[in-house]
Design a protein around this motif. Structure first.
Motif, mmCIF file in Angstrom:
data_model
loop_
_atom_site.group_PDB
_atom_site.id
_atom_site.type_symbol
_atom_site.label_atom_id
_atom_site.label_comp_id
_atom_site.label_asym_id
_atom_site.label_seq_id
_atom_site.Cartn_x
_atom_site.Cartn_y
_atom_site.Cartn_z
ATOM 1 N N ALA A 186 -31.382 -14.987 22.219
ATOM 2 C CA ALA A 186 -32.372 -14.332 21.131
ATOM 3 C C ALA A 186 -31.833 -15.050 19.711
ATOM 4 O O ALA A 186 -30.507 -15.011 19.583
ATOM 5 C CB ALA A 186 -31.961 -12.722 21.018
ATOM 6 N N THR A 187 -32.919 -14.928 19.024
ATOM 7 C CA THR A 187 -32.437 -15.355 17.864
ATOM 8 C C THR A 187 -33.203 -14.849 16.770
ATOM 9 O O THR A 187 -34.222 -14.410 16.941
ATOM 10 C CB THR A 187 -32.931 -17.028 17.629
ATOM 11 O OG1 THR A 187 -34.327 -17.103 17.804
ATOM 12 C CG2 THR A 187 -31.999 -17.770 18.647
ATOM 13 N N PHE A 188 -32.747 -14.444 15.236
ATOM 14 C CA PHE A 188 -33.759 -14.111 14.431
ATOM 15 C C PHE A 188 -32.824 -14.503 13.228
ATOM 16 O O PHE A 188 -31.948 -15.168 13.173
ATOM 17 C CB PHE A 188 -33.313 -12.443 14.632
ATOM 18 C CG PHE A 188 -32.110 -11.835 14.252
ATOM 19 C CD1 PHE A 188 -31.877 -11.054 13.234
ATOM 20 C CD2 PHE A 188 -31.277 -11.890 15.440
ATOM 21 C CE1 PHE A 188 -30.387 -10.622 12.739
ATOM 22 C CE2 PHE A 188 -29.976 -10.922 15.013
ATOM 23 C CZ PHE A 188 -29.540 -10.306 13.851
ATOM 24 N N SER A 189 -33.608 -13.967 11.966
ATOM 25 C CA SER A 189 -33.054 -14.226 10.692
ATOM 26 C C SER A 189 -32.991 -12.992 9.832
ATOM 27 O O SER A 189 -33.953 -12.054 10.060
ATOM 28 C CB SER A 189 -34.106 -15.262 9.901
ATOM 29 O OG SER A 189 -33.656 -15.192 8.646
ATOM 30 N N GLY A 195 -34.828 -7.590 5.599
ATOM 31 C CA GLY A 195 -35.050 -7.944 4.101
ATOM 32 C C GLY A 195 -33.999 -8.756 3.279
ATOM 33 O O GLY A 195 -33.697 -8.599 2.229
ATOM 34 N N GLY A 196 -33.168 -9.288 4.161
ATOM 35 C CA GLY A 196 -32.056 -10.389 3.558
ATOM 36 C C GLY A 196 -32.512 -11.488 3.116
ATOM 37 O O GLY A 196 -33.842 -11.814 3.077
ATOM 38 N N GLU A 197 -31.498 -12.511 2.890
ATOM 39 C CA GLU A 197 -31.973 -13.748 2.246
ATOM 40 C C GLU A 197 -32.177 -14.908 3.494
ATOM 41 O O GLU A 197 -31.652 -14.684 4.664
ATOM 42 C CB GLU A 197 -30.921 -14.324 1.476
ATOM 43 C CG GLU A 197 -31.013 -13.653 0.263
ATOM 44 C CD GLU A 197 -32.175 -13.537 -0.619
ATOM 45 O OE1 GLU A 197 -32.671 -14.698 -0.970
ATOM 46 O OE2 GLU A 197 -32.901 -12.282 -0.706
ATOM 47 N N GLY A 198 -32.806 -16.088 3.313
ATOM 48 C CA GLY A 198 -33.279 -16.903 4.084
ATOM 49 C C GLY A 198 -31.990 -18.040 4.342
ATOM 50 O O GLY A 198 -31.013 -17.807 3.732
ATOM 51 N N ALA A 199 -32.127 -19.211 5.360
ATOM 52 C CA ALA A 199 -31.487 -20.226 5.437
ATOM 53 C C ALA A 199 -30.199 -20.060 6.572
ATOM 54 O O ALA A 199 -29.843 -20.823 6.986
ATOM 55 C CB ALA A 199 -30.592 -20.490 4.209
ATOM 56 N N HIS A 200 -29.985 -18.633 6.875
ATOM 57 C CA HIS A 200 -29.072 -18.207 8.065
ATOM 58 C C HIS A 200 -29.730 -17.780 9.163
ATOM 59 O O HIS A 200 -30.547 -17.027 9.165
ATOM 60 C CB HIS A 200 -27.854 -17.629 7.459
ATOM 61 C CG HIS A 200 -27.121 -18.215 6.306
ATOM 62 N ND1 HIS A 200 -27.363 -18.118 5.016
ATOM 63 C CD2 HIS A 200 -25.910 -18.685 6.240
ATOM 64 C CE1 HIS A 200 -26.574 -18.944 4.079
ATOM 65 N NE2 HIS A 200 -25.603 -19.097 5.048
ATOM 66 N N GLY A 201 -29.407 -18.387 10.175
ATOM 67 C CA GLY A 201 -29.875 -17.628 11.657
ATOM 68 C C GLY A 201 -28.750 -17.105 12.262
ATOM 69 O O GLY A 201 -27.726 -17.132 12.031
ATOM 70 N N VAL A 202 -29.250 -16.202 13.121
ATOM 71 C CA VAL A 202 -28.117 -15.305 14.039
ATOM 72 C C VAL A 202 -28.556 -15.682 15.620
ATOM 73 O O VAL A 202 -29.970 -15.767 15.944
ATOM 74 C CB VAL A 202 -28.367 -13.768 13.986
ATOM 75 C CG1 VAL A 202 -27.334 -13.314 14.753
ATOM 76 C CG2 VAL A 202 -28.336 -13.530 12.209
ATOM 77 N N LEU A 203 -27.759 -16.120 16.166
ATOM 78 C CA LEU A 203 -27.833 -16.669 17.842
ATOM 79 C C LEU A 203 -27.209 -15.514 18.444
ATOM 80 O O LEU A 203 -25.850 -15.299 18.330
ATOM 81 C CB LEU A 203 -27.067 -18.021 17.901
ATOM 82 C CG LEU A 203 -26.936 -18.546 19.237
ATOM 83 C CD1 LEU A 203 -28.559 -18.637 19.828
ATOM 84 C CD2 LEU A 203 -26.416 -19.730 19.316
ATOM 85 N N ILE A 204 -27.708 -14.929 19.386
ATOM 86 C CA ILE A 204 -27.192 -14.176 20.578
ATOM 87 C C ILE A 204 -27.291 -14.491 21.757
ATOM 88 O O ILE A 204 -28.172 -15.041 22.210
ATOM 89 C CB ILE A 204 -27.797 -12.651 20.247
ATOM 90 C CG1 ILE A 204 -27.958 -12.026 19.017
ATOM 91 C CG2 ILE A 204 -27.538 -11.819 21.450
ATOM 92 C CD1 ILE A 204 -28.549 -10.675 18.648
#
Length: 374
Positions: A186-189, A195-204
């Protein structure tokens, strides 16, 4: 008869579908700043990154079998990292009912040249999920941000699947109760429901995804930013806060603020409840207007975060005129539909929005509709 300009504006008219509204009460002065100017490799830097990961695990009620990593490139970077490192071991099925799903089709076909099975549906609709062959790896968007269509649940994902399930869940995580035992990747931002900032992703990654990474080597070269394995083993440091590249510690602190806020309103249950209340408020607005409609006609697969609307006989020019009027008056920012979607409005109803602001938006939609009726 003219429609008067409403007297009450939404207190926070931030309805963009990404980056989304900051959490209520957010202020830059409230962010912890002791990690700024410090190396992300320092003891403090690692502690803050690890704390951010721990908060995500706690709030998502993620099982210990699943790993969480902060990676570059927002949700797109996280999902492409998963595709480039794990696909090619078996057949691939891609599902597409909006622009980002189509983007993964393009990657699979033109970049990785995998000749996938493609199952499509038009904007506003969901494809027949019973067609999915789970002997393949399967790529899908849990919540189509640009179409307002989501999968109804995880029941359609086979428990005895041979392939891996890849969920682009960027506008779904923290808004739905995701059955993690059905999700291998799963992935998300942070920029969506938190309501956070962009540029970073999260990989599960679930255990089956880790097994794939450690047992399979793709045929194509991998950029450094995509490398999750070292000497045949998962690079565990990535999932403990040792990021592949230099993260913005300011963005990390901002994400921590949002996560602590989420914990304070009841965690995942509180986030889901706020999202559902916002979507219900918008449903009432739509039901009371015969010229306004949901793009996703079926409530069972209608998004409760990125809600997409159509308007009778409204072309792109009228939508542009309406949204410009609303922005000029400070009543609603960034609510035009996605550029590839049918002309319409897209109103974010995630947890960082207040239901009172959704309710206040209704009369302003009436006013903008009347102002552009000529």
């Amino acid at each position: 008869m003219t429609t008067p300009m409403p007297d009450v504006r939404p207190a926070r008219p931030f309805f963009s579908s990404g980056p989304c509204a900051k959490p209520p009460g957010w202020n830059p002065d409230k962010l912890a700043v002791h990690s700024l100017g410090r190396s992300h490799r320092s003891k403090l830097g690692k502690q803050r990154l690890s704390y951010c990961i721990d908060l995500m695990r706690e709030l998502l009620q993620l099982p210990d079998t699943h790993r969480i990593g902060i990676v570059p490139g927002s949700d797109t970077g996280a999902f492409e990292m998963a595709m480039w490192t794990m696909l090619g071991a078996r057949g691939v099925t891609t599902l597409a009912w909006e622009s980002f799903g189509e983007g993964w089709v393009t990657d699979a076909v033109k970049q990785l040249k995998l000749d996938p099975t493609v199952i499509r549906a038009n904007y506003g609709q969901l494809p027949d999920l019973t067609q999915v062959d789970w002997s393949n790896d399967v790529l899908f968007t849990w919540n189509g941000t640009t179409s307002g269509v989501r999968v109804p649940d995880g029941d359609w994902i086979a428990a005895d699947r041979e392939g891996l399930s890849f969920a682009d869940a960027t506008s779904a995580v923290f808004a739905y109760d995701i059955p993690w035992e059905k999700v291998d990747v799963a992935t998300f931002s942070w920029q969506k429901v938190l309501g956070g900032e962009g540029a970073h992703g999260v990989l599960i990654l679930g255990p089956r995804a880790v097994e794939r990474l450690e047992s399979y080597t793709p045929a194509w070269p991998l950029p450094k930013l995509f490398r999750l394995v070292s000497k045949g083993k998962l690079s565990e440091g990535i999932f403990k806060g040792e990021t592949i590249n230099t993260p913005s510690m300011l963005a990390v602190e901002d994400a921590i603020f949002s996560l602590e806020w989420a914990r304070g309103i009841g965690g995942l249950a509180g986030m889901i409840a706020r999202t559902q209340a916002n979507a219900a408020a918008l449903d009432r607005i739509v039901e009371q207007r015969d010229w306004l409609h949901h793009l996703a006609a079926d409530p069972a697969c209608r998004s409760t975060t990125s809600v997409c609307l159509t308007l009778d006989n409204a072309d792109e020019a009228r939508i542009k005129a309406m949204t410009a009027l609303l922005e000029k008056e400070g009543a609603a920012f960034d609510i035009a539909g996605y550029r590839d979607a049918p002309p319409g409005l897209r109103i974010w109803c995630g947890a960082t929005v207040d239901a009172a602001d959704i309710e206040a938006l209704g009369p302003w939609l009436d006013w903008a509709w009347a102002q552009t009726s000529a």
